[in-house]
Design a protein around this motif. Structure first.
Motif, PDB file in Angstrom:
ATOM      1  N   GLU A  72       0.827  -1.205   0.000  1.00 52.69           N
ATOM      2  CA  GLU A  72       0.000   0.000   0.000  1.00 52.69           C
ATOM      3  C   GLU A  72       0.862   1.257   0.000  1.00 52.69           C
ATOM      4  N   ASN A  73       2.007   1.207   0.668  1.00 49.83           N
ATOM      5  CA  ASN A  73       2.909   2.362   0.671  1.00 49.83           C
ATOM      6  C   ASN A  73       3.656   2.482  -0.650  1.00 49.83           C
ATOM      7  N   VAL A  74       4.018   1.344  -1.266  1.00 52.39           N
ATOM      8  CA  VAL A  74       4.703   1.402  -2.557  1.00 52.39           C
ATOM      9  C   VAL A  74       3.808   2.051  -3.611  1.00 52.39           C
ATOM     10  N   PHE A  75       2.534   1.685  -3.609  1.00 56.15           N
ATOM     11  CA  PHE A  75       1.600   2.204  -4.611  1.00 56.15           C
ATOM     12  C   PHE A  75       0.762   3.377  -4.087  1.00 56.15           C
ATOM     13  N   TYR A  76       1.076   3.847  -2.895  1.00 60.48           N
ATOM     14  CA  TYR A  76       0.379   4.984  -2.293  1.00 60.48           C
ATOM     15  C   TYR A  76      -1.136   4.761  -2.304  1.00 60.48           C
ATOM     16  N   LEU A  77      -1.558   3.601  -1.765  1.00 55.02           N
ATOM     17  CA  LEU A  77      -2.974   3.277  -1.685  1.00 55.02           C
ATOM     18  C   LEU A  77      -3.491   3.609  -0.286  1.00 55.02           C
ATOM     19  N   PRO A  78      -4.627   4.282  -0.182  1.00 53.98           N
ATOM     20  CA  PRO A  78      -5.180   4.624   1.138  1.00 53.98           C
ATOM     21  C   PRO A  78      -5.929   3.442   1.741  1.00 53.98           C
TER      22      PRO A  78
END
Length: 314
Positions: free
Chosen positions: A257-263
């Motif tokens: 989620e942090n790699v793809f900046y997913l909330p």
């Protein structure tokens, strides 16, 4: 069957109750004061005490736990210290990302693992089996975040077929699915490798049973015996892995989620920990624990559907 479901349901409820008490106690014992974090180190003692009373932090532990548990049972998870919004709304907003991501990744893992595992079992000791075992070993060894960065470089940076990150919401379902495709593939790779190896081992063990030899003696081909008889009896260990994998994908996708900046929900928990937003941490972790217990319950029901003997034992 009804008695089986009732026993499992009672176990689920008791597990949730024990988990809620453990989560509240552990989070409450973590050093640090949310009020001090919110007001800063230069806050006056009377201002700090007033905020603690407003947040209910001055009440005894059993009272605060009873209030929190009563709110959970009625759907009120409290109000975030940091965002000043209902926690239930925050979790629902983040689950709208994490849950589809976990389902999509698990679906991809199952779609890849079942044919691969069946192929390796049917070709045991041959070149196809060795190739599958080598590929699955690589899939387990490769970190999913490194694989995720390779996917971004190939499909987002070079080919520009898919977005590199972010999530614009479900107002545009096509754009939302395109945003979740690369992270779901990155999450699915190691899970598919693990599931394929487990399914192969279970199928090989099942193919050596007497009833499989009897079925082949009656005229079934090796492929027919594999599909009609061996696969169903080898599903129980595979179902166990699938249940564990879904729980991991739902709760443990914070790096992706942090790699793809997913909330997603993982990022919400991480942010709440850094901000000492205890009510968000408690409620979000409880939701994840409830999801794990519910998946375990559904896995038990799948066991009973696959093998009726388990219903009698239950």
């Amino acid at each position: 069957m009804l008695r089986f479901i009732a026993r499992r349901g009672l176990t689920l409820a008791l597990s949730l109750l024990v988990a809620s008490a453990a989560i509240f106690a552990i989070v409450d014992l973590v050093p640090g004061d949310p009020a001090s974090f919110m007001l800063g180190t230069g806050a006056q003692p009377d201002t700090l005490e007033a905020l603690r009373r407003q947040l209910g932090l001055d009440l005894p532990w059993p009272v605060r736990y009873a209030r929190w548990l009563g709110g959970v049972l009625t759907g009120d998870l409290g109000t975030s210290f940091t965002y000043r919004t209902p926690v239930a709304g925050l979790i629902a907003e983040r689950m709208a990302v994490s849950l589809p991501l976990a389902l999509l990744a698990l679906g991809l893992a199952v779609v890849v693992a079942f044919p691969v595992g069946m192929l390796a079992a049917a070709r045991r000791g041959r070149a196809a089996d060795a190739a599958v075992m080598g590929a699955t070993q690589v899939g387990i060894a490769v970190p999913n975040f490194w694989f995720a960065m390779l996917l971004v470089l190939l499909f987002a940076v070079n080919l520009r077929w898919l977005p590199a990150g972010g999530f614009s919401g479900w107002s545009d379902p096509v754009a939302a699915l395109r945003a979740l495709l690369l992270p779901s593939v990155a999450l699915a790779l190691p899970q598919a490798a693990i599931l394929a190896r487990v399914l192969r081992s279970a199928l090989i063990e099942t193919l050596g049973q007497d009833y499989i030899r009897t079925a082949r003696a009656k005229g079934l081909t090796e492929r027919q015996a594999l599909r009609r008889h061996a696969l169903r009896n080898a599903l129980i260990p595979a179902l166990t892995i699938i249940g564990l994998q879904f729980s991991f994908l739902l709760a443990g996708a914070i790096i992706i989620e942090n790699v793809f900046y997913l909330p997603g929900l993982g990022r919400l928990i991480f942010q709440a920990i850094t901000q000492r937003d205890l009510i968000v941490v408690q409620s979000a972790v409880l939701v994840l624990v409830a999801a794990v217990i519910l998946v375990t319950f559904l896995t038990d029901l799948a066991y009973a559907a696959v093998d009726p003997r388990l219903r009698v034992r239950g």
